[in-house]
Design an enzyme around this catalytic site. Structure first.
Site, PDB file in Angstrom:
ATOM      1  N   GLU A  98     -16.629  80.510  45.958  1.00 41.52           N
ATOM      2  CA  GLU A  98     -16.194  81.468  44.949  1.00 41.52           C
ATOM      3  C   GLU A  98     -16.508  82.893  45.393  1.00 41.52           C
ATOM      4  O   GLU A  98     -15.826  83.833  44.993  1.00 41.52           O
ATOM      5  CB  GLU A  98     -16.859  81.163  43.601  1.00 41.52           C
ATOM      6  CG  GLU A  98     -16.177  81.831  42.416  1.00 41.52           C
ATOM      7  CD  GLU A  98     -16.651  81.293  41.079  1.00 41.52           C
ATOM      8  OE1 GLU A  98     -15.995  80.394  40.524  1.00 41.52           O
ATOM      9  OE2 GLU A  98     -17.703  81.772  40.585  1.00 41.52           O
ATOM     10  N   LYS A 113      -6.291  79.735  34.325  1.00 42.34           N
ATOM     11  CA  LYS A 113      -6.725  79.841  32.921  1.00 42.34           C
ATOM     12  C   LYS A 113      -5.641  80.473  32.061  1.00 42.34           C
ATOM     13  O   LYS A 113      -5.372  80.026  30.936  1.00 42.34           O
ATOM     14  CB  LYS A 113      -7.980  80.718  32.828  1.00 42.34           C
ATOM     15  CG  LYS A 113      -9.263  80.102  33.308  1.00 42.34           C
ATOM     16  CD  LYS A 113     -10.347  81.096  32.931  1.00 42.34           C
ATOM     17  CE  LYS A 113     -11.670  80.800  33.522  1.00 42.34           C
ATOM     18  NZ  LYS A 113     -12.639  81.832  33.168  1.00 42.34           N
ATOM     19  N   HIS A 123     -22.780  57.116  55.935  1.00 44.86           N
ATOM     20  CA  HIS A 123     -21.911  55.959  55.736  1.00 44.86           C
ATOM     21  C   HIS A 123     -20.615  56.338  55.014  1.00 44.86           C
ATOM     22  O   HIS A 123     -19.911  55.460  54.520  1.00 44.86           O
ATOM     23  CB  HIS A 123     -22.661  54.876  54.962  1.00 44.86           C
ATOM     24  CG  HIS A 123     -23.788  54.274  55.748  1.00 44.86           C
ATOM     25  ND1 HIS A 123     -23.634  53.169  56.549  1.00 44.86           N
ATOM     26  CD2 HIS A 123     -25.084  54.658  55.882  1.00 44.86           C
ATOM     27  CE1 HIS A 123     -24.788  52.877  57.130  1.00 44.86           C
ATOM     28  NE2 HIS A 123     -25.681  53.774  56.745  1.00 44.86           N
TER      29      HIS A 123
END
EC number: 5.3.1.9
Length: 607
Positions: free
Chosen positions: A411, A571, A442
């Site tokens: 960000e 948004k 793994h």
């Protein structure tokens, strides 16, 4: 505006096809082809102040000279390399804890290190750091200072914003947090029906969630175990619903963390929590008057909205616009951390960060841990074309650290426009990912070891475990040390052949078939970060180190690391789409894909 490709000249004489290293000229400067091929859409108005630096030109030459040199050759030539390319910072604690950085397993030599340090000098890093620490408005697009360092200023030296010392206000909020958290921890703070608080639910998102979640998980050994902490961030109703099912609401405190008290996700969840409390009381015939004030507190600056919600102003904990969300765990946003681990341990967290602040501001460049970490990152991102960076904590308590650093780094530095308003001419922030300990081995280490992308890694470990169970920690740390070595040295075909023959394989055909699959080219870079033990002070130091690393990289690239406009567009569109999500409604004002998806939702969501 001309296409970026129109301004490029591929040096075919040094192209990969001819066995060399391709470069592309922008003006008079050659940038590695693997870097520039990713910079689609960058035009003639690109900001070239970085790539015009003499040190940048020198680094390009050094990359061409040394970029293909195996890291292990550096070790073969220098038996003291591990010691020469490492730095230890004392954290000043009674337990003699420290932060140790080993960056020797990188494609770095003395020439490259000097050139990187000159780049930092040319880009004015020291002056920029001083501007930050002086409270200047370095967040230029929002015209704000960036002063989270004031929140952990344990020296209490005055720090000024617009001529006013902010430390009295910082200390006042810290004292308010101390008083309240102690009441919760001791059981003095009671819910509406008289029960002591045993559950704390933090409702926030982004920086109001990631920091507190990460820190409370990391510091569980220091927590008050009869208090259970829960975190709700996602606006998906499932998140709040599952938490509400797991708590005794009569013994629950909800912390609503939103600077503006208008964040859609946070307020939606907070309203659902308030409704659940009031419905519970009504269903039992209990007078609900005053109940919200007993079960909700706010971390906000919007007094009016907080009062409208029903929260007592005395239980509103303030912070300031010079505290960015992803840097806010040191502020009132850290209230759930303090409730969990107590005031003294929270101060230790602040102190660890302050130690690194002082180190960052005062240590010589060649011994400056955040600076070195940032410069090694720039070397790999901008000259090797690395677009990802792995955070690999070998301590289960740090399992949320990669997610926290995703926000901090991505960000902050995920931007393609410089402070000048021009587009960048280089790669900027990398993709951050990671997983705790051997779980990652793994899952995705296969790609790090043998994939086609170069992925620099940070391995983070503690010498002493908080849980001494048998040989667990020795086994765990043997993997930690082995992975950094394996990534660096690899395994040659001749080593694979000898290994197969020693295992009893006699068929030359089978051996030759397996050779390419079991060969590791090595030369995969990593930094190793070690602490003595994971304490609040050590955690504070680690986080501050990464904050300052991000600062340095953003300053080198010339971008504003402290705004986040990329969060806004989705948004805004969501607000226009929300009224369109109604059963049976058909929409046609978007693109054909979005129209079809919304219409499918409206057709089926009510069934």
């Amino acid at each position: 505006m001309s296409s970026y490709l129109d301004d490029l000249r591929i040096d075919l004489a040094a192209s990969p096809a001819s066995g060399g290293s391709a470069s592309i000229a922008v003006g008079s400067f050659n940038i590695p082809y693997e870097v520039t091929r990713r910079l689609k859409g960058v035009g003639a108005d690109a900001d070239t102040t970085l790539t015009s630096c003499a040190s940048w030109t020198q680094l390009q030459k050094l990359y061409e000279q040394y970029g293909d040199e195996p890291i292990k050759k550096h070790f073969e030539a220098d038996s003291e390399r591990g010691q020469r390319y490492s730095v230890k910072v004392s954290l000043g604690s009674k337990d003699e804890n420290f932060l140790f950085l080993d960056y020797s397993k990188s494609h770095i030599n003395d020439e490259i290190k000097c050139a990187l340090l000159r780049l930092a000098e040319e880009r004015g890093i020291r002056q920029f750091v001083q501007s930050v620490f002086r409270g200047e408005r370095v967040n230029t697009t929002e015209n704000r200072p960036v002063l989270h360092i004031a929140l952990r200023n344990r020296s209490n030296r005055p720090i000024y914003v617009d001529g006013k010392d902010v430390m009295p206000a910082v200390n006042k909020v810290l004292d308010q947090m101390r008083s309240f958290s102690e009441k919760v921890r001791t059981g003095e703070w009671k819910g509406h029906t008289g029960k002591a608080i045993r559950h704390v639910v933090n409702i926030g998102i982004g920086g109001s969630d990631l920091g507190p979640v990460m820190a409370t998980e990391a510091l569980k050994p220091f927590s008050q175990r009869d208090l259970s902490l829960h975190f709700v961030s996602n606006v998906d109703g499932t998140h709040i619903a599952e938490v509400l099912k797991s708590i005794d609401i009569e013994a629950t405190l909800f912390i609503v963390a939103s600077k503006t008290f208008t964040t859609q996700e946070t307020i939606t969840n907070a309203l659902s929590a308030r409704r659940a409390l009031l419905d519970y009381l009504r269903s039992r015939g209990i007078d609900e008057k005053g109940s919200v004030a007993k079960h909700f507190v706010a971390l906000s600056t919007n007094n009016q909205k907080v009062k409208e919600f029903g929260i007592d102003e005395e239980n509103m904990f303030q912070f300031w616009d010079w505290v960015g969300g992803r840097y806010s765990m040191w502020s009132a946003i850290g209230l759930p951390i303090m409730i969990s681990i107590g005031y003294e341990n929270f101060v230790e967290l602040l102190t660890g960060a302050h130690v690194i602040d002082e180190h960052f501001a005062n240590a010589p460049p060649e011994q400056n841990v955040p600076l070195l970490l940032a410069l090694v990152g720039v070397w790999y991102i901008n000259f090797f074309g690395a677009v990802t960076h792995a955070i690999l904590p070998y301590d289960q308590y740090l399992w949320r650290l990669p997610a926290y650093l995703q926000q901090l780094d991505m960000e902050s530095n995920g931007k393609y426009v410089t402070r000048s308003g021009k587009t960048v001419s280089t790669l900027t922030g990398p993709i951050i990912f990671g997983e705790a300990g051997t779980n990652g081995q793994h899952a995705f280490y296969q790609l790090i070891h043998q994939g086609t992308n170069l992925i620099p890694c940070d391995f983070i470990g503690a010498i002493q475990s908080q849980n001494k169970i048998g040989d667990h920690h020795k086994i765990f740390m043997s993997n930690f040390f082995a992975q950094t070595e394996a990534l660096m040295i690899g395994k040659s075909p001749s080593e694979v052949r000898r290994e197969l023959e020693a295992a009893g394989e006699r068929s030359a055909e089978k051996i030759n078939a397996l050779l390419p699959h079991k060969t590791f080219i090595g030369g995969r870079p990593s930094n190793t970060l070690l602490i003595k033990s994971l304490t609040p002070r050590a955690l504070g130091a680690i986080i501050a180190m990464y904050e300052h690393k991000v600062l340095v990289q953003g300053a080198i690239w010339g971008i504003d690391s402290y705004d986040q406009w990329g969060v806004e567009l989705g948004k805004v569109l969501a607000k226009s789409i929300l009224p369109q999500l109604r059963p049976g409604m058909r929409v046609n004002n978007h693109d054909s894909s979005t129209n079809g998806l919304i219409n499918m939702f409206n057709e089926l969501s009510h069934l």
